[in-house]
Motif scaffolding. Structure first.
Motif, PDB file in Angstrom:
ATOM      1  N   SER A  79      10.195   3.830  11.840  1.00 14.32           N
ATOM      2  CA  SER A  79      10.663   4.738  10.786  1.00 14.32           C
ATOM      3  C   SER A  79       9.526   5.594  10.216  1.00 14.32           C
ATOM      4  O   SER A  79       9.780   6.496   9.424  1.00 14.32           O
ATOM      5  N   ALA A  80       8.298   5.329  10.613  1.00 10.57           N
ATOM      6  CA  ALA A  80       7.129   6.150  10.277  1.00 10.57           C
ATOM      7  C   ALA A  80       7.148   6.722   8.853  1.00 10.57           C
ATOM      8  O   ALA A  80       7.256   7.932   8.657  1.00 10.57           O
ATOM      9  N   PRO A  81       7.041   5.858   7.862  1.00  9.82           N
ATOM     10  CA  PRO A  81       7.100   6.337   6.475  1.00  9.82           C
ATOM     11  C   PRO A  81       6.046   7.414   6.173  1.00  9.82           C
ATOM     12  O   PRO A  81       6.293   8.313   5.358  1.00  9.82           O
ATOM     13  N   VAL A 140      13.382   3.153   3.336  1.00  9.09           N
ATOM     14  CA  VAL A 140      12.449   2.381   4.174  1.00  9.09           C
ATOM     15  C   VAL A 140      11.603   1.457   3.289  1.00  9.09           C
ATOM     16  O   VAL A 140      11.443   0.264   3.576  1.00  9.09           O
ATOM     17  N   LEU A 141      11.089   2.002   2.198  1.00 10.49           N
ATOM     18  CA  LEU A 141      10.214   1.189   1.338  1.00 10.49           C
ATOM     19  C   LEU A 141      10.985   0.023   0.725  1.00 10.49           C
ATOM     20  O   LEU A 141      10.486  -1.103   0.640  1.00 10.49           O
ATOM     21  N   ALA A 187       0.841  -1.207   0.000  1.00 14.48           N
ATOM     22  CA  ALA A 187       0.000   0.000   0.000  1.00 14.48           C
ATOM     23  C   ALA A 187       0.875   1.256   0.000  1.00 14.48           C
ATOM     24  O   ALA A 187       0.595   2.231  -0.711  1.00 14.48           O
ATOM     25  N   MET A 188       1.940   1.245   0.771  1.00 14.51           N
ATOM     26  CA  MET A 188       2.794   2.444   0.845  1.00 14.51           C
ATOM     27  C   MET A 188       3.608   2.642  -0.431  1.00 14.51           C
ATOM     28  O   MET A 188       3.783   3.768  -0.884  1.00 14.51           O
ATOM     29  N   ILE A 189       4.073   1.543  -1.006  1.00 17.25           N
ATOM     30  CA  ILE A 189       4.837   1.697  -2.257  1.00 17.25           C
ATOM     31  C   ILE A 189       3.909   2.256  -3.341  1.00 17.25           C
ATOM     32  O   ILE A 189       4.294   3.109  -4.140  1.00 17.25           O
ATOM     33  N   GLU A 190       2.670   1.800  -3.313  1.00 11.62           N
ATOM     34  CA  GLU A 190       1.694   2.303  -4.278  1.00 11.62           C
ATOM     35  C   GLU A 190       1.410   3.788  -4.038  1.00 11.62           C
ATOM     36  O   GLU A 190       1.440   4.604  -4.964  1.00 11.62           O
ATOM     37  N   PRO A 232      21.460   4.032   3.502  1.00  7.91           N
ATOM     38  CA  PRO A 232      20.800   3.319   4.591  1.00  7.91           C
ATOM     39  C   PRO A 232      21.216   3.840   5.974  1.00  7.91           C
ATOM     40  O   PRO A 232      22.382   4.185   6.191  1.00  7.91           O
ATOM     41  N   SER A 233      20.254   3.892   6.862  1.00  3.15           N
ATOM     42  CA  SER A 233      20.532   4.326   8.233  1.00  3.15           C
ATOM     43  C   SER A 233      20.958   3.101   9.037  1.00  3.15           C
ATOM     44  O   SER A 233      20.772   1.963   8.579  1.00  3.15           O
ATOM     45  N   PRO A 234      21.481   3.286  10.238  1.00  6.03           N
ATOM     46  CA  PRO A 234      21.832   2.120  11.067  1.00  6.03           C
ATOM     47  C   PRO A 234      20.628   1.201  11.291  1.00  6.03           C
ATOM     48  O   PRO A 234      20.767  -0.019  11.353  1.00  6.03           O
ATOM     49  N   LEU A 235      19.439   1.790  11.342  1.00  4.89           N
ATOM     50  CA  LEU A 235      18.243   0.984  11.540  1.00  4.89           C
ATOM     51  C   LEU A 235      18.002   0.054  10.340  1.00  4.89           C
ATOM     52  O   LEU A 235      17.695  -1.131  10.493  1.00  4.89           O
ATOM     53  N   ASP A 236      18.172   0.606   9.132  1.00  4.41           N
ATOM     54  CA  ASP A 236      18.010  -0.223   7.923  1.00  4.41           C
ATOM     55  C   ASP A 236      19.062  -1.333   7.906  1.00  4.41           C
ATOM     56  O   ASP A 236      18.787  -2.479   7.569  1.00  4.41           O
ATOM     57  N   ALA A 237      20.277  -0.935   8.279  1.00  4.72           N
ATOM     58  CA  ALA A 237      21.364  -1.916   8.271  1.00  4.72           C
ATOM     59  C   ALA A 237      21.063  -3.028   9.279  1.00  4.72           C
ATOM     60  O   ALA A 237      21.321  -4.208   9.000  1.00  4.72           O
ATOM     61  N   GLU A 238      20.463  -2.663  10.386  1.00  6.28           N
ATOM     62  CA  GLU A 238      20.143  -3.677  11.402  1.00  6.28           C
ATOM     63  C   GLU A 238      19.169  -4.710  10.817  1.00  6.28           C
ATOM     64  O   GLU A 238      19.312  -5.910  11.036  1.00  6.28           O
TER      65      GLU A 238
END
Ligand code: ME8
Length: 646
Positions: free
Chosen positions: A427-429, A445-446, A363-366, A379-385
């Motif tokens: 990450s609240a996109p 994030v997506l 839904a969000m990618i759309e 990428p943030s450390p969170l994405d890397a995690e």
């Protein structure tokens, strides 16, 4: 390069009654390992089948007044149908009434006799037909079968028999068990078997003369081969042992999977037969626990606590059932089965955790990227995690599956899914989307979500084979099989720029009506209720596309009954062509059940299933009502069940 081989077996089941959740568990477990090993590059041979030459089968058939072969043919057909419905990917299905099996059993019996390991004597002792087991007087429990799951009457036998010299091989077997820690698993079963063998083995009676159903002893056809000796041999007869045995050479030794009830046969009798024949012993004999019912006791036909497996699949689907069973049986212990627990797992783990992650992501990618998976910029450390945790989950699944620990493998996948769901919130996109300066962050994030879903789906595929294709379609990567393989479950495989296709919920929630909801509300879910007759305020206009979303079908009512303690509800069995549905309908005040049987009605076939008074209702039949009168819409009998109504 030649692929490594892997041979896995289930017990061959007695076709004396339809398969149930318990029998399904072992087959699903073996299927999951097979699929996993294939994905890991193994050349797998997965065998299952049926154990047909049992005395109890001859007796059941006799009681039904049909020849045993005719009887088993019918039940075996049910096993094969069930395995198809559960997506079981067995490479072979052996029936012990087949000639290819009979010749190997006779060959082995003859060899053991010729080398002096089988001798003629007389058996005097007890026999439990339900367990197909011989018992000595001192083992009986109050004169009954000592098997804790049986406890039934035993019969006194006194007949000429052939015996197999088990005692001769006792020390050799003990030595093998002790020097091969992986041979019997889990460790509790290994310890049981060690003390059993140390207690001393008696020679085993391996033929019967008081009935004819079975494989004749080749040199004395007055005798038929004892069903357990016959049955165990299936694991090599199916590979053509002693005959055209290229398959045997290729795949043997096996991993034998089974319930704990029959470990003794596989970890003692079977290896001794193989030792006597000079054949390498199985790689592993693994005895899992039992599925118990909440009311207590093993799920088994004889206890009358089984549920129709076909009905369960129809209601909840193969993947949901596979997931539940594999998750619920912890390695080394028993598991509990109840329909409520099954529904709960489907709703929480599958619909909420996994399904919802897919629907949120797509839904969000759309919404934010016109349906195109974006590229990662920074990428943030969170994405890397998340990427590190994906690799850790994969490793854990591999370790668990290598030791046949299905439950913990699923725990590892769901721990990761849980973390990814939390990552969405962290990450609240939706906040990032409000600020164009944070575009690159939103892209990352997506992408992370789409990639995490791809990896989760690969890891789930041995467990729930029906799921991946549906996820690949939604993620837009159906035509990229290279992204579906086990090795591809490595971070970064998803190329940016892929167009996704948002679709239906991966696992629709199964609605359970809460107690306390007014009956009329319940009824309104299944049929236009007279109590709601007041003309509705004019409904909003809908487009033809909106209307086309309704799947209206002709349904033939083949059975109807009142729902206990619900004066407005009837439970209907409706046939839609090949399919049968249960529909709970609030029309009991207007129709007696027998009036409805035979009617062809109109059914909303794609209505979300809902549970009413514990019954899953799958659809709604249409009715017209006016001034307290109600009539179901019917069509002529000429239209077949399943015909579309447009
Ligand atoms: O024993 N929970 O066949 P069988 C878990 N023909 N697993 C269960 C179960 C339950 N409640 N109930 C059954 C035989 N099983 C012989 C085998 S092999 C050479 C011959 C599974 O039809 C479990 O795998 O009684 C158990 O070992 C098997 O079904 C017994 O099947």
């Amino acid at each position: 390069m030649q692929k490594p081989t892997f041979y896995i077996t289930t017990p061959i089941y007695y076709p004396n009654s339809s398969p149930h959740i318990g029998t399904a568990y072992t087959t699903i477990a073996a299927d999951t390992v097979s699929r996993y090993k294939r994905m890991r590059g193994y050349d797998v041979w997965f065998l299952t089948g049926t154990d047909e030459n049992a005395q109890k089968i001859a007796r059941t058939a006799e009681a039904k007044g049909v020849p045993p072969k005719e009887y088993v043919d019918e039940v075996v057909d049910k096993f094969q149908q069930l395995w198809r419905l559960l997506d079981i990917s067995n490479d072979d299905f052996i029936r012990t009434t087949e000639e290819r099996h009979k010749v190997v059993v006779q060959d082995i019996f003859q060899r053991l006799y010729d080398q002096g390991d089988i001798y003629k004597s007389e058996y005097e002792g007890w026999y439990c037909t339900p367990c197909e087991t011989f018992w000595t007087e001192n083992k009986l429990n109050d004169g009954k079968c000592p098997n804790p799951d049986c406890g039934r009457e035993v019969e006194l036998l006194k007949e000429e028999s052939y015996f197999f010299k088990m005692s001769k091989y006792q020390d050799q077997l003990l030595q093998h068990i002790e020097s091969h820690p992986d041979f019997i698993q889990p460790v509790a079963r290994r310890n049981e078997m060690i003390s059993f063998v140390r207690g001393g083995l008696e020679d085993l009676c391996v033929s019967r003369t008081t009935f004819k159903w079975g494989i004749p002893v080749p040199f004395n056809p007055k005798h038929v081969v004892y069903v357990w000796l016959d049955a165990l041999i299936n694991y090599v007869s199916a590979l053509g042992w002693g005959q055209e045995d290229a398959k045997f050479k290729k795949y043997w030794p096996a991993v034998h999977l089974m319930g704990k009830d029959i470990v003794r046969f596989h970890a003692v009798i079977w290896p001794i037969i193989l030792l006597a024949l000079g054949v390498e012993l199985p790689r592993t004999v693994y005895g899992h626990g039992w599925f118990l019912s909440r009311e207590g006791g093993k799920i088994s036909k004889s206890r009358g606590n089984v549920q129709d497996a076909f009905e369960l699949i129809r209601l909840y689907g193969s993947d949901g059932i596979r997931y539940f069973l594999l998750k619920e049986m912890q390695a080394g212990s028993d598991g509990y089965y109840s329909e409520d627990a099954l529904v709960e797992r489907i709703n929480s783990d599958l619909a909420n955790d996994y399904g919802n992650l897919l629907s949120r992501t797509t839904a969000m990618i759309e919404k934010y990227r016109q349906g195109v998976v974006p590229a990662v910029v920074n990428p943030s450390p969170l994405d890397a995690e998340i990427s590190v945790l994906a690799a850790a989950a994969k490793k854990e699944v591999e370790d668990c599956l290598d030791r046949l620990d299905f439950s913990n493998a699923l725990v590892a996948i769901w721990r990761f899914i849980g973390r990814v769901n939390k990552y969405v919130d962290e990450s609240a996109p939706w906040t990032l989307a409000k600020n164009p300066a944070l575009d690159a962050q939103l892209d990352t994030v997506l992408y992370t979500l789409a990639e995490a879903l791809r990896i989760v789906t690969i890891l789930c595929s041995p467990f729930m084979p029906g799921v991946p294709a549906r996820v690949w379609a939604q993620l837009g990567i159906t035509a990229q099989p290279e992204l579906h393989t086990w090795e591809a479950a490595a971070w970064g495989g998803f190329g940016p720029g892929v167009k996704i296709n948002r679709g239906e919920a991966l696992f629709p929630r199964i609605e359970e009506q809460k107690e306390g909801v007014a009956e009329t509300d319940k009824v309104s879910q299944t049929v236009a209720s007279p109590s709601q007759e007041a003309e509705p305020s004019a409904p909003a206009e809908i487009s033809i596309e909106d209307f086309a979303r309704l799947d209206l079908r002709v349904g033939k009512i083949i059975a109807a009954e009142k729902v206990e303690k619900a004066d407005k509800l009837l439970k209907l069995e409706v046939e839609l062509g090949q399919e049968r549905r249960t529909v709970v309908s609030g029309i009991a005040k207007h129709y007696a059940p027998e009036e409805l049987v035979g009617k062809s009605v109109v059914l909303v076939a794609n209505l979300k299933p809902v549970k009413l008074r514990g019954i899953l209702s799958q659809g709604m039949i249409l009715a017209a009502s006016h001034e307290g009168k109600l009539e179901v819409l019917t069509v002529s009998q000429d239209l077949p069940g399943g015909a579309r109504v447009k």
